[in-house]
Write an enzyme that holds these catalytic residues in place. Sequence first.
Site, PDB file in Angstrom:
ATOM      1  N   ARG A 103      57.120  45.782  43.819  1.00 10.07           N
ATOM      2  CA  ARG A 103      57.841  47.011  43.135  1.00 10.07           C
ATOM      3  C   ARG A 103      59.668  46.763  43.879  1.00 10.07           C
ATOM      4  O   ARG A 103      58.815  46.688  45.410  1.00 10.07           O
ATOM      5  CB  ARG A 103      58.109  47.894  43.644  1.00 10.07           C
ATOM      6  CG  ARG A 103      58.669  49.306  43.500  1.00 10.07           C
ATOM      7  CD  ARG A 103      58.032  50.333  43.914  1.00 10.07           C
ATOM      8  NE  ARG A 103      58.113  50.637  42.285  1.00 10.07           N
ATOM      9  CZ  ARG A 103      57.317  51.951  41.893  1.00 10.07           C
ATOM     10  NH1 ARG A 103      58.281  53.266  42.862  1.00 10.07           N
ATOM     11  NH2 ARG A 103      57.329  52.394  40.932  1.00 10.07           N
ATOM     12  N   HIS A 130      61.762  48.661  34.326  1.00 10.36           N
ATOM     13  CA  HIS A 130      60.448  48.990  34.576  1.00 10.36           C
ATOM     14  C   HIS A 130      59.337  48.269  33.759  1.00 10.36           C
ATOM     15  O   HIS A 130      58.735  49.818  33.155  1.00 10.36           O
ATOM     16  CB  HIS A 130      60.622  50.956  34.908  1.00 10.36           C
ATOM     17  CG  HIS A 130      59.282  51.067  35.581  1.00 10.36           C
ATOM     18  ND1 HIS A 130      58.045  50.037  36.543  1.00 10.36           N
ATOM     19  CD2 HIS A 130      58.960  52.250  35.949  1.00 10.36           C
ATOM     20  CE1 HIS A 130      57.569  51.162  37.186  1.00 10.36           C
ATOM     21  NE2 HIS A 130      57.858  52.474  37.127  1.00 10.36           N
ATOM     22  N   GLN A 133      55.726  51.092  33.728  1.00 12.89           N
ATOM     23  CA  GLN A 133      56.259  52.119  32.752  1.00 12.89           C
ATOM     24  C   GLN A 133      56.604  52.155  31.318  1.00 12.89           C
ATOM     25  O   GLN A 133      55.456  53.097  30.473  1.00 12.89           O
ATOM     26  CB  GLN A 133      57.401  52.784  33.188  1.00 12.89           C
ATOM     27  CG  GLN A 133      57.183  53.984  33.092  1.00 12.89           C
ATOM     28  CD  GLN A 133      56.218  54.832  33.495  1.00 12.89           C
ATOM     29  OE1 GLN A 133      55.918  55.034  34.445  1.00 12.89           O
ATOM     30  NE2 GLN A 133      55.863  56.370  32.566  1.00 12.89           N
ATOM     31  N   ASP A 221      65.232  60.263  32.721  1.00 15.76           N
ATOM     32  CA  ASP A 221      64.773  59.334  33.957  1.00 15.76           C
ATOM     33  C   ASP A 221      65.401  60.779  34.665  1.00 15.76           C
ATOM     34  O   ASP A 221      67.168  60.989  34.470  1.00 15.76           O
ATOM     35  CB  ASP A 221      64.557  58.150  33.805  1.00 15.76           C
ATOM     36  CG  ASP A 221      63.783  58.122  35.318  1.00 15.76           C
ATOM     37  OD1 ASP A 221      63.923  58.312  35.545  1.00 15.76           O
ATOM     38  OD2 ASP A 221      64.363  56.640  35.307  1.00 15.76           O
ATOM     39  N   CYS A 261      58.710  59.685  33.231  1.00 14.90           N
ATOM     40  CA  CYS A 261      58.547  58.505  33.932  1.00 14.90           C
ATOM     41  C   CYS A 261      57.544  59.365  35.229  1.00 14.90           C
ATOM     42  O   CYS A 261      56.389  58.246  36.088  1.00 14.90           O
ATOM     43  CB  CYS A 261      59.108  57.055  34.023  1.00 14.90           C
ATOM     44  SG  CYS A 261      60.204  57.419  35.410  1.00 14.90           S
ATOM     45  N   ARG A 289      49.499  54.754  32.890  1.00 15.00           N
ATOM     46  CA  ARG A 289      49.608  53.595  33.777  1.00 15.00           C
ATOM     47  C   ARG A 289      48.518  52.853  34.449  1.00 15.00           C
ATOM     48  O   ARG A 289      48.487  51.890  34.296  1.00 15.00           O
ATOM     49  CB  ARG A 289      50.592  54.592  35.256  1.00 15.00           C
ATOM     50  CG  ARG A 289      52.241  54.770  34.575  1.00 15.00           C
ATOM     51  CD  ARG A 289      52.961  53.882  34.545  1.00 15.00           C
ATOM     52  NE  ARG A 289      52.712  52.748  35.201  1.00 15.00           N
ATOM     53  CZ  ARG A 289      53.549  52.620  36.614  1.00 15.00           C
ATOM     54  NH1 ARG A 289      54.442  53.849  36.841  1.00 15.00           N
ATOM     55  NH2 ARG A 289      53.778  52.001  37.580  1.00 15.00           N
TER      56      ARG A 289
HETATM   57  N1  NVA Z   1      64.765  55.051  37.737  1.00 13.92           N
HETATM   58  C1  NVA Z   1      63.507  55.840  38.774  1.00 13.92           C
HETATM   59  C2  NVA Z   1      62.085  55.595  38.136  1.00 13.92           C
HETATM   60  C3  NVA Z   1      61.402  56.048  39.071  1.00 13.92           C
HETATM   61  C4  NVA Z   1      60.045  55.702  38.421  1.00 13.92           C
HETATM   62  C5  NVA Z   1      64.024  54.950  40.006  1.00 13.92           C
HETATM   63  O1  NVA Z   1      64.680  53.843  39.841  1.00 13.92           O
HETATM   64  O2  NVA Z   1      63.937  54.857  41.237  1.00 13.92           O
HETATM   65  N1   CP Z   2      56.652  56.367  37.882  1.00 17.69           N
HETATM   66  C1   CP Z   2      56.505  56.080  38.347  1.00 17.69           C
HETATM   67  O1   CP Z   2      56.499  54.164  38.903  1.00 17.69           O
HETATM   68  O2   CP Z   2      56.016  56.030  39.801  1.00 17.69           O
HETATM   69  P1   CP Z   2      55.894  55.939  41.100  1.00 17.69           P
HETATM   70  O3   CP Z   2      57.592  55.601  41.191  1.00 17.69           O
HETATM   71  O4   CP Z   2      55.536  56.838  41.880  1.00 17.69           O
HETATM   72  O5   CP Z   2      55.469  54.446  41.046  1.00 17.69           O
END
Ligand code: NVA
Ligand code: CP
Length: 302
Positions: A103, A130, A133, A221, A261, A289
């Site tokens: 990540r 993502h 997800q 989101d 998500c 997930r």
């Molecule tokens: N768009 C959000 C998704 C989190 C799972 C982010 O990148 O923070």
């Molecule tokens: N939706 C998601 O990826 O959650 P986290 O940021 O908690 O991993």
Amino acid sequence: MKHLLKMLDLSSEEIIDILNLADQLKYELKHEIPHTHLLKGKTLGMIFQKSSTRTRVSFETGMYQLGGYPLFLSSNDLQIGRGEPVQDTARVLSRYLDGIMIRTFEQKEVEDLAEYGSIPIINGLTDFCHPCQVLADLMTIREFKGSFDGLKMCFIGDGNNMANSLIVGCLKVGMTVSIACPDDYQPPKEILDFAAEYGDKFSMTNSPAQAAKGADVLITDVWASMGQEGEAEKRKKAFAGYQINDELMIQANEDAMVLHCLPAHREEEITEKVFEAHAKEIFEEAENRLHAQKAVMVKLMA
Ligand code: NVA
Ligand code: CP
């Protein structure tokens, strides 16, 4: 399939294969049918340059349930955090591990890991996409609706990593897609070019009400993603009105489902009321997930 870097790389058949395996693994887990043999003795390194609740815990638990061993690798502790190039990290970790989940911010970093390493790489979120997800989202949609046939998915808000992967994933499984976003926050050209190939199965507008018309699945989101905290105030203004609320729900089909998500910012992109009314779907999505990622790991690492 050698890696999971982005939804754009997967064929429709590969997506459906992953979802079918995910359903099977979910069934086996619920019925206590053991599947620890599937990744017995395998190790997964999990590199996190951003926070996570779901991704970390579902990958870690999933790996354990498959008989493997997960290593949590915070970039604060890795030399990558002190500037060691990802190209070198990839070649070193490939000699210890059987797979890497990462990540991070830049998509290029994930693509470089795959190019320089010799083991499967899984994208656990970048600024661009993502995919893990969205595989869970597709699994949840099929679980609640029975199939993707004739369904319309509507995304409200930022043309961000979630929007990008949803547009690609939903179009690839045959759904119609609409997105409502402010002009300055549209998805990148690469995604819009892909979507354009689907003709009138894809539409983009800055009117949430128009996008939501006849939708079977509504998704939103956060307005400011991880790494954009400094823009939060500016974004609050830009996204005012891009909210899933009761008024918007009227535009959608009566039995429309709502996904998020998570984490969610109540009263920003979604009201508390709509969120709680659809908590059943949203938390099934979070659970999925686990199952979807287990399927990805089995496909890539078994
Ligand atoms: N768009 C959000 C998704 C989190 C799972 C982010 O990148 O923070
Ligand atoms: N939706 C998601 O990826 O959650 P986290 O940021 O908690 O991993």
